[in-house]
Motif scaffolding. Structure first.
Motif, PDB file in Angstrom:
ATOM      1  N   MET A 175      21.389 -35.231  -8.464  1.00 52.42           N
ATOM      2  CA  MET A 175      21.245 -33.797  -8.724  1.00 52.42           C
ATOM      3  C   MET A 175      22.614 -33.287  -9.166  1.00 52.42           C
ATOM      4  SD  MET A 175      18.055 -32.922  -7.828  1.00 52.42           S
ATOM      5  CE  MET A 175      18.077 -31.198  -7.377  1.00 52.42           C
ATOM      6  N   LEU A 176      22.903 -33.343 -10.447  1.00 55.41           N
ATOM      7  CA  LEU A 176      24.222 -33.053 -10.979  1.00 55.41           C
ATOM      8  C   LEU A 176      24.782 -31.739 -10.437  1.00 55.41           C
ATOM      9  CD1 LEU A 176      26.462 -33.915 -12.929  1.00 55.41           C
ATOM     10  CD2 LEU A 176      25.288 -32.635 -14.728  1.00 55.41           C
ATOM     11  N   LEU A 177      25.932 -31.841  -9.773  1.00 52.18           N
ATOM     12  CA  LEU A 177      26.680 -30.712  -9.188  1.00 52.18           C
ATOM     13  C   LEU A 177      26.009 -30.108  -7.955  1.00 52.18           C
ATOM     14  CD1 LEU A 177      27.836 -28.834 -12.429  1.00 52.18           C
ATOM     15  CD2 LEU A 177      29.035 -30.616 -11.148  1.00 52.18           C
ATOM     16  N   PHE A 178      24.793 -30.568  -7.623  1.00 58.56           N
ATOM     17  CA  PHE A 178      24.082 -30.006  -6.473  1.00 58.56           C
ATOM     18  C   PHE A 178      23.629 -31.087  -5.497  1.00 58.56           C
ATOM     19  CE2 PHE A 178      23.543 -26.779  -9.786  1.00 58.56           C
ATOM     20  CZ  PHE A 178      23.893 -25.624  -9.105  1.00 58.56           C
ATOM     21  N   GLU A 179      24.226 -32.289  -5.586  1.00 57.57           N
ATOM     22  CA  GLU A 179      23.769 -33.378  -4.726  1.00 57.57           C
ATOM     23  C   GLU A 179      23.966 -33.061  -3.247  1.00 57.57           C
ATOM     24  OE1 GLU A 179      27.584 -33.387  -6.266  1.00 57.57           O
ATOM     25  OE2 GLU A 179      26.023 -34.372  -7.439  1.00 57.57           O
ATOM     26  N   ASP A 180      24.992 -32.280  -2.922  1.00 61.00           N
ATOM     27  CA  ASP A 180      25.215 -31.917  -1.528  1.00 61.00           C
ATOM     28  C   ASP A 180      24.262 -30.804  -1.085  1.00 61.00           C
ATOM     29  OD1 ASP A 180      26.538 -30.198  -3.285  1.00 61.00           O
ATOM     30  OD2 ASP A 180      28.173 -29.775  -1.892  1.00 61.00           O
ATOM     31  N   TYR A 181      24.192 -29.744  -1.865  1.00 65.76           N
ATOM     32  CA  TYR A 181      23.320 -28.611  -1.533  1.00 65.76           C
ATOM     33  C   TYR A 181      21.867 -29.073  -1.405  1.00 65.76           C
ATOM     34  CZ  TYR A 181      22.149 -23.559  -1.797  1.00 65.76           C
ATOM     35  OH  TYR A 181      21.738 -22.278  -1.538  1.00 65.76           O
ATOM     36  N   ASP A 182      21.437 -29.936  -2.306  1.00 67.09           N
ATOM     37  CA  ASP A 182      20.091 -30.497  -2.267  1.00 67.09           C
ATOM     38  C   ASP A 182      19.830 -31.199  -0.936  1.00 67.09           C
ATOM     39  OD1 ASP A 182      17.555 -31.723  -3.386  1.00 67.09           O
ATOM     40  OD2 ASP A 182      18.770 -33.539  -3.251  1.00 67.09           O
ATOM     41  N   LEU A 183      20.806 -31.963  -0.473  1.00 71.50           N
ATOM     42  CA  LEU A 183      20.650 -32.677   0.800  1.00 71.50           C
ATOM     43  C   LEU A 183      20.660 -31.715   1.974  1.00 71.50           C
ATOM     44  CD1 LEU A 183      20.437 -35.231   2.489  1.00 71.50           C
ATOM     45  CD2 LEU A 183      22.918 -35.522   2.259  1.00 71.50           C
ATOM     46  N   TRP A 184      21.561 -30.742   1.963  1.00 74.68           N
ATOM     47  CA  TRP A 184      21.629 -29.781   3.080  1.00 74.68           C
ATOM     48  C   TRP A 184      20.294 -29.061   3.247  1.00 74.68           C
ATOM     49  CZ3 TRP A 184      25.232 -32.707   3.254  1.00 74.68           C
ATOM     50  CH2 TRP A 184      26.519 -32.559   2.768  1.00 74.68           C
ATOM     51  N   LEU A 185      19.695 -28.628   2.125  1.00 73.36           N
ATOM     52  CA  LEU A 185      18.444 -27.888   2.215  1.00 73.36           C
ATOM     53  C   LEU A 185      17.340 -28.735   2.826  1.00 73.36           C
ATOM     54  CD1 LEU A 185      18.438 -25.977  -1.201  1.00 73.36           C
ATOM     55  CD2 LEU A 185      18.991 -25.077   1.067  1.00 73.36           C
ATOM     56  N   ARG A 186      17.299 -30.009   2.490  1.00 76.37           N
ATOM     57  CA  ARG A 186      16.290 -30.885   3.079  1.00 76.37           C
ATOM     58  C   ARG A 186      16.531 -31.094   4.568  1.00 76.37           C
ATOM     59  NH1 ARG A 186      16.988 -35.771   0.479  1.00 76.37           N
ATOM     60  NH2 ARG A 186      18.496 -34.951  -1.012  1.00 76.37           N
ATOM     61  N   ILE A 187      17.791 -31.232   4.955  1.00 78.34           N
ATOM     62  CA  ILE A 187      18.105 -31.390   6.382  1.00 78.34           C
ATOM     63  C   ILE A 187      17.754 -30.118   7.151  1.00 78.34           C
ATOM     64  CG2 ILE A 187      19.973 -31.700   8.058  1.00 78.34           C
ATOM     65  CD1 ILE A 187      21.349 -33.536   6.009  1.00 78.34           C
ATOM     66  N   LEU A 188      18.057 -28.962   6.568  1.00 76.57           N
ATOM     67  CA  LEU A 188      17.801 -27.696   7.235  1.00 76.57           C
ATOM     68  C   LEU A 188      16.309 -27.403   7.407  1.00 76.57           C
ATOM     69  CD1 LEU A 188      20.599 -25.543   5.576  1.00 76.57           C
ATOM     70  CD2 LEU A 188      20.379 -26.020   8.027  1.00 76.57           C
ATOM     71  N   HIS A 189      15.463 -28.094   6.693  1.00 75.92           N
ATOM     72  CA  HIS A 189      14.023 -27.915   6.852  1.00 75.92           C
ATOM     73  C   HIS A 189      13.414 -29.027   7.712  1.00 75.92           C
ATOM     74  CE1 HIS A 189      14.566 -24.931   3.656  1.00 75.92           C
ATOM     75  NE2 HIS A 189      13.458 -24.402   4.137  1.00 75.92           N
ATOM     76  N   THR A 190      14.248 -29.620   8.548  1.00 75.41           N
ATOM     77  CA  THR A 190      13.783 -30.538   9.586  1.00 75.41           C
ATOM     78  C   THR A 190      14.101 -29.914  10.941  1.00 75.41           C
ATOM     79  OG1 THR A 190      15.883 -31.746   9.817  1.00 75.41           O
ATOM     80  CG2 THR A 190      14.374 -32.482   8.072  1.00 75.41           C
ATOM     81  N   ASP A 191      13.889 -30.655  12.009  1.00 78.47           N
ATOM     82  CA  ASP A 191      14.214 -30.154  13.349  1.00 78.47           C
ATOM     83  C   ASP A 191      15.680 -30.385  13.726  1.00 78.47           C
ATOM     84  OD1 ASP A 191      11.622 -29.258  13.812  1.00 78.47           O
ATOM     85  OD2 ASP A 191      10.969 -31.192  14.610  1.00 78.47           O
ATOM     86  N   TRP A 192      16.422 -31.055  12.861  1.00 77.44           N
ATOM     87  CA  TRP A 192      17.825 -31.322  13.159  1.00 77.44           C
ATOM     88  C   TRP A 192      18.653 -30.047  13.062  1.00 77.44           C
ATOM     89  CZ3 TRP A 192      19.228 -35.715  15.314  1.00 77.44           C
ATOM     90  CH2 TRP A 192      18.463 -36.862  15.092  1.00 77.44           C
ATOM     91  N   GLN A 193      19.626 -29.929  13.960  1.00 78.25           N
ATOM     92  CA  GLN A 193      20.549 -28.803  13.957  1.00 78.25           C
ATOM     93  C   GLN A 193      21.814 -29.174  13.164  1.00 78.25           C
ATOM     94  OE1 GLN A 193      19.972 -25.665  15.944  1.00 78.25           O
ATOM     95  NE2 GLN A 193      17.976 -26.588  15.543  1.00 78.25           N
ATOM     96  N   CYS A 194      22.435 -28.169  12.572  1.00 85.99           N
ATOM     97  CA  CYS A 194      23.697 -28.364  11.856  1.00 85.99           C
ATOM     98  C   CYS A 194      24.729 -27.398  12.407  1.00 85.99           C
ATOM     99  CB  CYS A 194      23.514 -28.102  10.354  1.00 85.99           C
ATOM    100  SG  CYS A 194      22.260 -29.113   9.565  1.00 85.99           S
ATOM    101  N   ARG A 195      25.985 -27.784  12.327  1.00 85.98           N
ATOM    102  CA  ARG A 195      27.038 -26.854  12.734  1.00 85.98           C
ATOM    103  C   ARG A 195      28.340 -27.194  12.024  1.00 85.98           C
ATOM    104  NH1 ARG A 195      29.898 -27.207  18.465  1.00 85.98           N
ATOM    105  NH2 ARG A 195      31.206 -25.816  17.236  1.00 85.98           N
TER     106      ARG A 195
END
Length: 205
Positions: A180-200
């Motif tokens: 995902m050119l220039l968005f490979e990180d944001y793309d991954l964060w959004l998928r993680i944030l739509h799971t039950d895992w917490q981020c901080r």
């Protein structure tokens, strides 16, 4: 192996136009940390020049068995390079490191402490301080707690990519990095944030 080596991996991608001195400094700060990775994956995104190879070879000789290089035949971009590199992760946690960034000496220790103390947290990052030459500039501030990270993600990336440490199982569950050119990180964060895992995030100030 030195007792300071712990069971986590580092994931980095480089390409031919990277600055060798910046790579040397980045790797130096990885191995100057208070705890060290048992595995450091460096993905060569396309053929790289001899100077970059020499930098990597120097660290491979100093830390035998730790640094693994993965070579991709042609340059394919950061997302695809990281996607290839994540296939080789051996340990339960993986820290993203960029080839032109410096890591604070306690980065890995602090992040592992967060992940090991709370099994609900799937990813932890931090503020970064930008710099130019020898001048330290402003902090790039991101939200700290999961609720604020989730809200912030509706508008822009809530994590500083080069600071994150992620549970390997989270990468596996979400499919990890994608092209995902220039968005490979944001793309991954959004998928993680739509799971039950917490981020901080950790402030780092």
């Amino acid at each position: 192996m030195n007792e300071n080596f712990k069971e986590f991996s580092v994931l980095m991608a480089i390409y031919d136009k990277n600055d060798p001195e910046e790579l040397r400094e980045a790797l130096k700060t990885v191995f100057d940390n208070t705890i060290l990775p048992k595995q450091c994956i460096i993905v060569e995104d396309g053929p790289i020049n001899k100077i970059l190879k020499n930098v990597i070879n120097t660290f491979q000789k100093k830390y035998p068995g730790v640094i693994e290089t993965i070579s991709i035949a042609r340059n394919c971009g950061l997302g695809s390079a990281l996607s290839e590199g994540q296939k080789y992760i051996k340990y339960p946690y993986v820290a993203r490191v960029d080839s032109d960034d410096l890591n604070e000496a306690e980065r890995f220790e602090k992040q592992l402490e967060v992940l090991e103390s709370d099994s609900s947290i799937g990813m932890v990052g931090s503020y970064i301080q930008e710099f130019e030459d020898d001048a330290r500039l402003d902090f790039r501030v991101v939200p700290i707690e999961h609720r604020e990270i989730f809200k912030y993600a509706k508008y822009k990336s809530p994590m500083n990519h080069m600071t994150v440490m992620i549970r390997t199982e989270v990468l596996e569950e979400t499919g990890g990095y994608r092209d995902m050119l220039l968005f490979e990180d944001y793309d991954l964060w959004l998928r993680i944030l739509h799971t039950d895992w917490q981020c901080r995030n950790i402030s780092g100030r």
